[in-house]
Design a protein around this motif. Structure first.
Motif, mmCIF file in Angstrom:
data_model
loop_
_atom_site.group_PDB
_atom_site.id
_atom_site.type_symbol
_atom_site.label_atom_id
_atom_site.label_comp_id
_atom_site.label_asym_id
_atom_site.label_seq_id
_atom_site.Cartn_x
_atom_site.Cartn_y
_atom_site.Cartn_z
ATOM 1 N N ALA A 36 -2.389 -3.060 -4.964
ATOM 2 C CA ALA A 36 -2.769 -3.659 -4.368
ATOM 3 C C ALA A 36 -4.164 -3.142 -4.651
ATOM 4 C CB ALA A 36 -3.005 -2.781 -3.514
ATOM 5 N N GLU A 37 -5.022 -1.451 -5.779
ATOM 6 C CA GLU A 37 -5.534 -1.426 -6.341
ATOM 7 C C GLU A 37 -5.203 -0.436 -7.228
ATOM 8 O OE1 GLU A 37 -9.157 -1.478 -5.444
ATOM 9 O OE2 GLU A 37 -8.152 -3.163 -4.251
ATOM 10 N N VAL A 38 -6.656 -0.701 -8.711
ATOM 11 C CA VAL A 38 -6.145 0.680 -9.930
ATOM 12 C C VAL A 38 -8.117 1.046 -9.092
ATOM 13 C CG1 VAL A 38 -6.366 0.789 -12.117
ATOM 14 C CG2 VAL A 38 -5.668 -1.135 -10.927
ATOM 15 N N ARG A 39 -7.578 2.825 -9.710
ATOM 16 C CA ARG A 39 -9.233 2.917 -9.566
ATOM 17 C C ARG A 39 -8.891 4.180 -10.958
ATOM 18 N NH1 ARG A 39 -7.586 4.735 -4.417
ATOM 19 N NH2 ARG A 39 -8.297 2.555 -2.786
ATOM 20 N N GLU A 44 -5.545 6.015 -11.238
ATOM 21 C CA GLU A 44 -5.198 6.245 -9.670
ATOM 22 C C GLU A 44 -4.182 4.659 -9.693
ATOM 23 O OE1 GLU A 44 -5.618 8.203 -5.702
ATOM 24 O OE2 GLU A 44 -6.592 6.144 -5.550
ATOM 25 N N LEU A 45 -2.822 4.218 -9.339
ATOM 26 C CA LEU A 45 -2.431 3.421 -9.267
ATOM 27 C C LEU A 45 -2.085 3.318 -7.309
ATOM 28 C CD1 LEU A 45 0.151 2.426 -11.825
ATOM 29 C CD2 LEU A 45 -2.949 2.150 -12.207
ATOM 30 N N VAL A 46 -1.951 2.402 -6.321
ATOM 31 C CA VAL A 46 -1.888 1.727 -4.744
ATOM 32 C C VAL A 46 -1.342 0.704 -4.980
ATOM 33 C CG1 VAL A 46 -2.843 1.627 -2.768
ATOM 34 C CG2 VAL A 46 -4.139 2.778 -4.719
ATOM 35 N N THR A 47 -0.259 1.065 -4.170
ATOM 36 C CA THR A 47 1.122 -0.264 -4.171
ATOM 37 C C THR A 47 0.391 -0.864 -3.102
ATOM 38 O OG1 THR A 47 2.013 1.232 -1.773
ATOM 39 C CG2 THR A 47 2.828 1.448 -4.137
ATOM 40 N N ALA A 48 1.060 -2.395 -3.122
ATOM 41 C CA ALA A 48 0.301 -3.785 -2.257
ATOM 42 C C ALA A 48 1.346 -3.248 -0.830
ATOM 43 C CB ALA A 48 1.232 -4.669 -3.192
#
Length: 189
Positions: free
Chosen positions: A32-35, A118-122
């Protein structure tokens, strides 16, 4: 750990996904996201774009709905999917023999050194969560400078949820202690 060198382009090379899809090997990868977080202020860095060289959105996805730019749009309800991430050798019927290879390039507004990311799961399809990757700098000549690696990561099972923070540069390995000195032989009583 020391901060990485300054750059405007950082890159993830994904090598494995959670798997476990009940309809055959998992060949897609999604987030979903990468920060990325600054090494001085620890604030999120301004990301201006993302690309997926060699990747492909799912054939049935609406045009642009699962493109790489979705991973940096600040919206955990959208997702990037690389439907070209996995290959299945002939005769393979499980995740154990599926080969995952996907590249995600992150473009920053200005040169920076991300100390953490940080990675965020979909929002769905947990079998497509990354579990192993390399992180580094994408040089102007297209080469890759490795900064850190993660493997056997256990992603959150909750959807649209951040993984734990990871270091942009792996901490140095502690020195190996010297072997113990041989014990002198015991003297007889």
């Amino acid at each position: 750990p020391p901060p990485p060198p300054l750059s405007t382009r950082y890159e993830f090379h994904f090598h494995a996904v959670r798997g476990g899809w009940n309809q055959g090997p998992t060949t897609d990868l999604q987030l979903a996201e990468v920060r990325l977080f600054d090494h001085v202020t620890t604030d999120p860095l301004v990301i201006v774009g993302a690309t997926n060289p060699g990747g492909a959105a799912p054939a049935l996805a609406a045009s642009g709905s699962e493109d790489p730019d979705k991973v940096v749009d600040g919206d955990k309800s959208t997702k990037w999917v690389d439907a070209n991430a996995g290959s299945v050798p002939e005769g393979c019927t499980s995740d154990e023999c599926t080969v995952i290879s996907s590249v995600l390039v992150i473009e920053l507004r200005r040169p920076a050194s991300p100390v953490r990311y940080e990675l965020v799961t979909a929002k769905n399809n947990q079998q497509c969560d990354p579990t192993a990757w390399s992180f580094g700098i994408r040089r102007d000549d297209g080469s890759f400078l490795l900064l850190s690696e993660e493997s056997h990561v256990d992603p959150p099972t909750e959807r649209s949820t951040p993984y734990p923070l990871f270091f942009g540069v792996n901490p140095p390995t502690p020195p190996t202690p010297p072997p113990p000195s041989p014990m002198p032989p015991s003297l007889p009583p």
